[in-house]
Design a protein around this motif. Structure first.
Motif, mmCIF file in Angstrom:
data_model
loop_
_atom_site.group_PDB
_atom_site.id
_atom_site.type_symbol
_atom_site.label_atom_id
_atom_site.label_comp_id
_atom_site.label_asym_id
_atom_site.label_seq_id
_atom_site.Cartn_x
_atom_site.Cartn_y
_atom_site.Cartn_z
ATOM 1 N N ARG A 152 27.875 -27.444 -1.667
ATOM 2 C CA ARG A 152 29.104 -27.045 -2.338
ATOM 3 C C ARG A 152 30.296 -27.440 -1.494
ATOM 4 O O ARG A 152 30.205 -27.593 -0.275
ATOM 5 C CB ARG A 152 29.112 -25.553 -2.635
ATOM 6 C CG ARG A 152 29.263 -24.687 -1.406
ATOM 7 C CD ARG A 152 29.265 -23.232 -1.753
ATOM 8 N NE ARG A 152 29.472 -22.437 -0.542
ATOM 9 C CZ ARG A 152 29.419 -21.130 -0.494
ATOM 10 N NH1 ARG A 152 29.153 -20.442 -1.590
ATOM 11 N NH2 ARG A 152 29.624 -20.483 0.626
ATOM 12 N N GLU A 153 31.413 -27.630 -2.180
ATOM 13 C CA GLU A 153 32.672 -27.939 -1.515
ATOM 14 C C GLU A 153 33.768 -27.148 -2.209
ATOM 15 O O GLU A 153 33.664 -26.843 -3.401
ATOM 16 C CB GLU A 153 32.964 -29.438 -1.552
ATOM 17 C CG GLU A 153 33.043 -30.006 -2.963
ATOM 18 C CD GLU A 153 33.121 -31.519 -2.995
ATOM 19 O OE1 GLU A 153 34.049 -32.020 -3.663
ATOM 20 O OE2 GLU A 153 32.273 -32.174 -2.389
ATOM 21 N N ARG A 154 34.801 -26.804 -1.461
ATOM 22 C CA ARG A 154 35.916 -26.050 -2.025
ATOM 23 C C ARG A 154 36.594 -26.849 -3.122
ATOM 24 O O ARG A 154 36.812 -28.044 -2.994
ATOM 25 C CB ARG A 154 36.955 -25.756 -0.957
ATOM 26 C CG ARG A 154 36.763 -24.466 -0.240
ATOM 27 C CD ARG A 154 37.266 -23.324 -1.087
ATOM 28 N NE ARG A 154 36.981 -22.091 -0.383
ATOM 29 C CZ ARG A 154 36.728 -20.955 -0.981
ATOM 30 N NH1 ARG A 154 36.729 -20.874 -2.286
ATOM 31 N NH2 ARG A 154 36.467 -19.891 -0.305
ATOM 32 N N ALA A 155 36.898 -26.168 -4.211
ATOM 33 C CA ALA A 155 37.655 -26.754 -5.314
ATOM 34 C C ALA A 155 38.651 -25.687 -5.757
ATOM 35 O O ALA A 155 38.361 -24.873 -6.622
ATOM 36 C CB ALA A 155 36.735 -27.148 -6.459
ATOM 37 N N GLY A 156 39.794 -25.661 -5.103
ATOM 38 C CA GLY A 156 40.775 -24.612 -5.382
ATOM 39 C C GLY A 156 40.283 -23.282 -4.849
ATOM 40 O O GLY A 156 39.878 -23.175 -3.703
ATOM 41 N N ARG A 157 40.253 -22.286 -5.719
ATOM 42 C CA ARG A 157 39.771 -20.958 -5.317
ATOM 43 C C ARG A 157 38.273 -20.813 -5.531
ATOM 44 O O ARG A 157 37.700 -19.767 -5.241
ATOM 45 C CB ARG A 157 40.517 -19.884 -6.112
ATOM 46 C CG ARG A 157 41.995 -19.835 -5.754
ATOM 47 C CD ARG A 157 42.773 -18.831 -6.570
ATOM 48 N NE ARG A 157 42.098 -17.561 -6.738
ATOM 49 C CZ ARG A 157 42.231 -16.782 -7.793
ATOM 50 N NH1 ARG A 157 43.015 -17.144 -8.773
ATOM 51 N NH2 ARG A 157 41.593 -15.638 -7.861
ATOM 52 N N SER A 158 37.636 -21.842 -6.052
ATOM 53 C CA SER A 158 36.215 -21.801 -6.376
ATOM 54 C C SER A 158 35.470 -22.862 -5.564
ATOM 55 O O SER A 158 35.981 -23.361 -4.564
ATOM 56 C CB SER A 158 36.052 -22.058 -7.877
ATOM 57 O OG SER A 158 34.725 -21.870 -8.267
ATOM 58 N N PRO B 158 30.568 -33.556 -8.550
ATOM 59 C CA PRO B 158 30.473 -32.116 -8.291
ATOM 60 C C PRO B 158 30.957 -31.313 -9.500
ATOM 61 O O PRO B 158 31.918 -31.702 -10.159
ATOM 62 C CB PRO B 158 31.393 -31.912 -7.085
ATOM 63 C CG PRO B 158 31.416 -33.250 -6.408
ATOM 64 C CD PRO B 158 31.331 -34.261 -7.520
ATOM 65 N N ALA B 159 30.261 -30.219 -9.800
ATOM 66 C CA ALA B 159 30.578 -29.413 -10.985
ATOM 67 C C ALA B 159 30.800 -27.955 -10.592
ATOM 68 O O ALA B 159 30.151 -27.442 -9.677
ATOM 69 C CB ALA B 159 29.440 -29.503 -11.995
ATOM 70 N N THR B 160 31.688 -27.312 -11.305
ATOM 71 C CA THR B 160 31.952 -25.893 -11.065
ATOM 72 C C THR B 160 30.901 -25.042 -11.774
ATOM 73 O O THR B 160 30.209 -25.501 -12.686
ATOM 74 C CB THR B 160 33.345 -25.497 -11.584
ATOM 75 O OG1 THR B 160 33.348 -25.651 -13.007
ATOM 76 C CG2 THR B 160 34.442 -26.327 -10.942
ATOM 77 N N ALA B 161 30.830 -23.787 -11.361
ATOM 78 C CA ALA B 161 29.908 -22.849 -12.007
ATOM 79 C C ALA B 161 30.285 -22.671 -13.479
ATOM 80 O O ALA B 161 29.405 -22.537 -14.337
ATOM 81 C CB ALA B 161 29.915 -21.505 -11.282
ATOM 82 N N GLY B 162 31.574 -22.691 -13.774
ATOM 83 C CA GLY B 162 32.020 -22.573 -15.159
ATOM 84 C C GLY B 162 31.525 -23.736 -16.005
ATOM 85 O O GLY B 162 31.106 -23.558 -17.147
ATOM 86 N N TRP B 163 31.550 -24.943 -15.449
ATOM 87 C CA TRP B 163 31.050 -26.121 -16.166
ATOM 88 C C TRP B 163 29.554 -25.970 -16.426
ATOM 89 O O TRP B 163 29.077 -26.268 -17.520
ATOM 90 C CB TRP B 163 31.336 -27.380 -15.349
ATOM 91 C CG TRP B 163 30.940 -28.641 -16.038
ATOM 92 C CD1 TRP B 163 31.714 -29.403 -16.864
ATOM 93 C CD2 TRP B 163 29.658 -29.282 -15.980
ATOM 94 N NE1 TRP B 163 30.990 -30.484 -17.317
ATOM 95 C CE2 TRP B 163 29.724 -30.439 -16.786
ATOM 96 C CE3 TRP B 163 28.472 -29.015 -15.326
ATOM 97 C CZ2 TRP B 163 28.649 -31.303 -16.957
ATOM 98 C CZ3 TRP B 163 27.393 -29.867 -15.486
ATOM 99 C CH2 TRP B 163 27.499 -31.006 -16.301
#
Length: 129
Positions: free
Chosen positions: A64-70, A30-35
């Motif tokens: 999507r899955e929760r990753a901290g506040r994102s 899983p990747a963040t939008a920032g990545w």
């Protein structure tokens, strides 16, 4: 970092969605939008990446899955699965499914027709008696 050709002018929504999905498929998980934004280059705003990911989520193309506040994002399926999903959405939007399917099948080339018969397990396909 993935090299993407520099473009002048605006990219279409479909092109951006394809770029974002491609970046997600390159991720190890899983990747963040920032990545995703870093992977695609600085000319793409973070808010644009979030918008594209949200649209892809609504289409069922990503999860999507929760990753901290994102959130961390993952493609829902591979390239073939996404193409099949798009085809089903087009078919579901038509009132005469039979006519659409008949038109699609009659437009297939011989190799694709043979492959479709094999996938459906119809008599006369390769490997059947």
């Amino acid at each position: 970092m993935t090299d993407h050709p520099q473009r002048s002018g605006r990219r279409g929504q479909g092109e951006l969605e394809a770029l974002v999905l491609s970046a997600l498929r390159e991720a190890d998980g899983p990747a963040t939008a920032g990545w995703v934004q870093e992977r695609l280059g600085a000319d793409l705003a973070y808010t644009t990446v979030i918008t594209i990911l949200t649209r892809l989520l609504a289409k069922g193309a990503v999860t999507r899955e929760r990753a901290g506040r994102s959130f961390a994002w993952t493609p829902a399926s591979d390239q073939a699965g996404l193409a099949a999903h798009r085809m089903r959405r087009v078919l579901d939007g038509e009132s005469d499914r039979e006519a659409v399917l008949a038109s699609f099948v009659t437009g297939l080339g011989p190799d694709d027709e043979r492959l479709l018969r094999e996938l459906l397990g119809e008599p006369g396909s390769e490997g059947e008696a």
